[in-house]
Design a protein around this motif. Structure first.
Motif, mmCIF file in Angstrom:
data_model
loop_
_atom_site.group_PDB
_atom_site.id
_atom_site.type_symbol
_atom_site.label_atom_id
_atom_site.label_comp_id
_atom_site.label_asym_id
_atom_site.label_seq_id
_atom_site.Cartn_x
_atom_site.Cartn_y
_atom_site.Cartn_z
ATOM 1 N N GLN A 21 0.830 -1.203 0.000
ATOM 2 C CA GLN A 21 0.000 0.000 0.000
ATOM 3 C C GLN A 21 0.870 1.261 0.000
ATOM 4 N N ALA A 22 1.953 1.228 0.796
ATOM 5 C CA ALA A 22 2.843 2.396 0.870
ATOM 6 C C ALA A 22 3.531 2.633 -0.475
ATOM 7 N N VAL A 23 3.963 1.522 -1.125
ATOM 8 C CA VAL A 23 4.612 1.661 -2.431
ATOM 9 C C VAL A 23 3.639 2.216 -3.452
ATOM 10 N N LEU A 24 2.397 1.708 -3.430
ATOM 11 C CA LEU A 24 1.381 2.211 -4.355
ATOM 12 C C LEU A 24 1.073 3.683 -4.101
ATOM 13 N N ALA A 25 1.041 4.062 -2.813
ATOM 14 C CA ALA A 25 0.785 5.465 -2.473
ATOM 15 C C ALA A 25 1.895 6.363 -3.012
ATOM 16 N N LEU A 26 3.155 5.887 -2.884
ATOM 17 C CA LEU A 26 4.287 6.663 -3.407
ATOM 18 C C LEU A 26 4.221 6.777 -4.929
ATOM 19 N N ILE A 27 3.815 5.668 -5.583
ATOM 20 C CA ILE A 27 3.689 5.691 -7.049
ATOM 21 C C ILE A 27 2.607 6.686 -7.463
ATOM 22 N N ILE A 28 1.468 6.649 -6.732
ATOM 23 C CA ILE A 28 0.379 7.594 -7.032
ATOM 24 C C ILE A 28 0.846 9.030 -6.844
ATOM 25 N N PHE A 29 1.592 9.242 -5.751
ATOM 26 C CA PHE A 29 2.079 10.587 -5.467
ATOM 27 C C PHE A 29 3.038 11.065 -6.567
ATOM 28 N N PHE A 30 3.945 10.173 -6.977
ATOM 29 C CA PHE A 30 4.924 10.536 -8.005
ATOM 30 C C PHE A 30 4.244 10.796 -9.351
ATOM 31 N N ILE A 31 3.359 9.863 -9.758
ATOM 32 C CA ILE A 31 2.666 10.018 -11.045
ATOM 33 C C ILE A 31 1.733 11.224 -11.009
ATOM 34 N N ALA A 36 0.084 16.617 -12.597
ATOM 35 C CA ALA A 36 -0.212 18.008 -12.240
ATOM 36 C C ALA A 36 0.630 18.971 -13.077
ATOM 37 N N LYS A 37 1.937 18.659 -13.224
ATOM 38 C CA LYS A 37 2.810 19.498 -14.048
ATOM 39 C C LYS A 37 2.378 19.475 -15.512
ATOM 40 N N PHE A 38 1.966 18.276 -15.969
ATOM 41 C CA PHE A 38 1.505 18.140 -17.358
ATOM 42 C C PHE A 38 0.248 18.977 -17.597
ATOM 43 N N CYS A 39 -0.692 18.913 -16.646
ATOM 44 C CA CYS A 39 -1.929 19.698 -16.768
ATOM 45 C C CYS A 39 -1.631 21.196 -16.745
ATOM 46 N N VAL A 68 -4.964 19.727 -9.004
ATOM 47 C CA VAL A 68 -4.598 18.347 -9.353
ATOM 48 C C VAL A 68 -3.655 17.764 -8.306
ATOM 49 N N PHE A 69 -2.714 18.564 -7.809
ATOM 50 C CA PHE A 69 -1.771 18.071 -6.818
ATOM 51 C C PHE A 69 -2.480 17.761 -5.499
ATOM 52 N N ALA A 70 -3.452 18.596 -5.121
ATOM 53 C CA ALA A 70 -4.227 18.331 -3.900
ATOM 54 C C ALA A 70 -5.015 17.030 -4.039
ATOM 55 N N ALA A 71 -5.602 16.802 -5.228
ATOM 56 C CA ALA A 71 -6.333 15.552 -5.462
ATOM 57 C C ALA A 71 -5.386 14.355 -5.393
ATOM 58 N N THR A 72 -4.159 14.523 -5.863
ATOM 59 C CA THR A 72 -3.158 13.446 -5.814
ATOM 60 C C THR A 72 -2.835 13.072 -4.369
ATOM 61 N N GLN A 79 -5.098 5.486 -0.511
ATOM 62 C CA GLN A 79 -4.423 4.217 -0.782
ATOM 63 C C GLN A 79 -3.778 3.649 0.477
ATOM 64 N N LEU A 80 -3.352 4.527 1.382
ATOM 65 C CA LEU A 80 -2.765 4.091 2.648
ATOM 66 C C LEU A 80 -3.819 3.647 3.652
ATOM 67 N N GLY A 81 -5.086 3.791 3.288
ATOM 68 C CA GLY A 81 -6.156 3.369 4.174
ATOM 69 C C GLY A 81 -6.677 4.462 5.080
#
Length: 272
Positions: A21-31, A36-39, A68-72, A79-81
């Motif tokens: 879950q922590a790894v997925l959260a980090l991936i979500i945060f990074f992506i 956000a930068k792309f938008c 977008v960054f706040a939503a991320t 994802q962390l529960g």
């Protein structure tokens, strides 16, 4: 040590679950950060294609990035529960407290919105506001970036701009050059006036309409002052100003008309 190892063995499934879950959260945060930068960039490009002022596009793009960054962040916490509903409520309460503590920042944001709505200037305009002068490069959520003629960057809080008079030197297509030229009291005023007019008539960058003004404005302490007021296109203001000052001095010298300068007379009295 055995106790710790036993606890790890007994809860290995739970540890693996939270690690994933922590790894997925980090991936979500990074992506999400990349998205956000792309938008933000996509928004700026969209405004550029519509030929909207760059300052407006930059301001809206920065808001899109923040949303977008706040939503991320919320997605990563979910994802962390962490229950985001209660988190949003807590965030709202914390936001109110932070808002009271950061009234200046909120004032800057509100002022930024007013700048976009009222549009006292646009990107590329040369302005004086908040005691500073420069060319507007971009307007952001909390600040506006100015660039001075000697290439210095000034970051101005939006509240200081909207809280003071704003002088926009670029909004109008034409400007008037205001010069004050002093000649000596012994000078022939008609000749001096003719010399000033001859300099203006030779300057091709001056506008014919409105016509220039050359007139006596003041009988000062040590000089008779003329006002010289020609009109030019805004882009030609400073080059024409500098050339006129030089050419007027040369023309007056050629006509033997003196320009007074401050002098101090010292009188010595000899006592017997």
């Amino acid at each position: 040590m055995d106790t710790i190892m036993n606890w790890i063995n007994e809860n290995s499934g739970l540890i693996i679950h939270y690690a994933v879950q922590a790894v997925l959260a980090l991936i979500i945060f990074f992506i999400g950060g990349r998205i956000a930068k792309f938008c933000e960039g996509l928004t700026e490009k969209a405004f550029d294609k519509k030929k909207v002022d760059k300052a407006v596009g930059s301001f809206v793009a920065s808001i899109v990035y923040a949303i977008v960054f706040a939503a991320t962040i919320l997605m990563a916490l979910s994802q962390l529960g962490i229950e985001t509903t209660s988190f949003i409520a807590i965030l709202g309460a914390a936001g109110l407290a932070v808002g009271l503590a950061l009234q200046g920042s909120l004032s800057n944001f509100a002022s930024g919105v007013l700048i976009i709505l009222l549009r006292p200037f646009k990107s590329g305009d040369y302005v004086e506001a908040g005691g500073k002068a420069g060319t507007v490069k971009k307007i952001e959520i909390f600040s506006t970036e100015l660039r001075t003629p000697d290439n210095k960057v000034i970051i101005m809080p939006n509240s200081s701009i909207m809280g003071s008079p704003i002088t926009n030197f670029s909004r109008e297509s034409t400007r008037r050059i205001d010069l004050v030229i002093g000649v000596g009291y012994d000078a022939d005023l008609k000749e001096a006036k003719a010399v000033l007019k001859s300099v203006l008539d030779k300057e091709e960058r001056l506008l014919k309409d409105p016509a220039y003004t050359v007139a006596v404005s003041e009988l000062a302490d040590s000089s008779v002052n003329f006002v010289v007021r020609p009109w030019v296109n805004s882009a030609d203001y400073w080059p024409t100003y500098f050339d006129l000052m030089e050419n007027i001095k040369i023309a007056l010298d050629d006509a033997n008309i003196t320009i007074p300068f401050p002098q101090m007379d010292i009188h010595l009295h000899k006592e017997d």
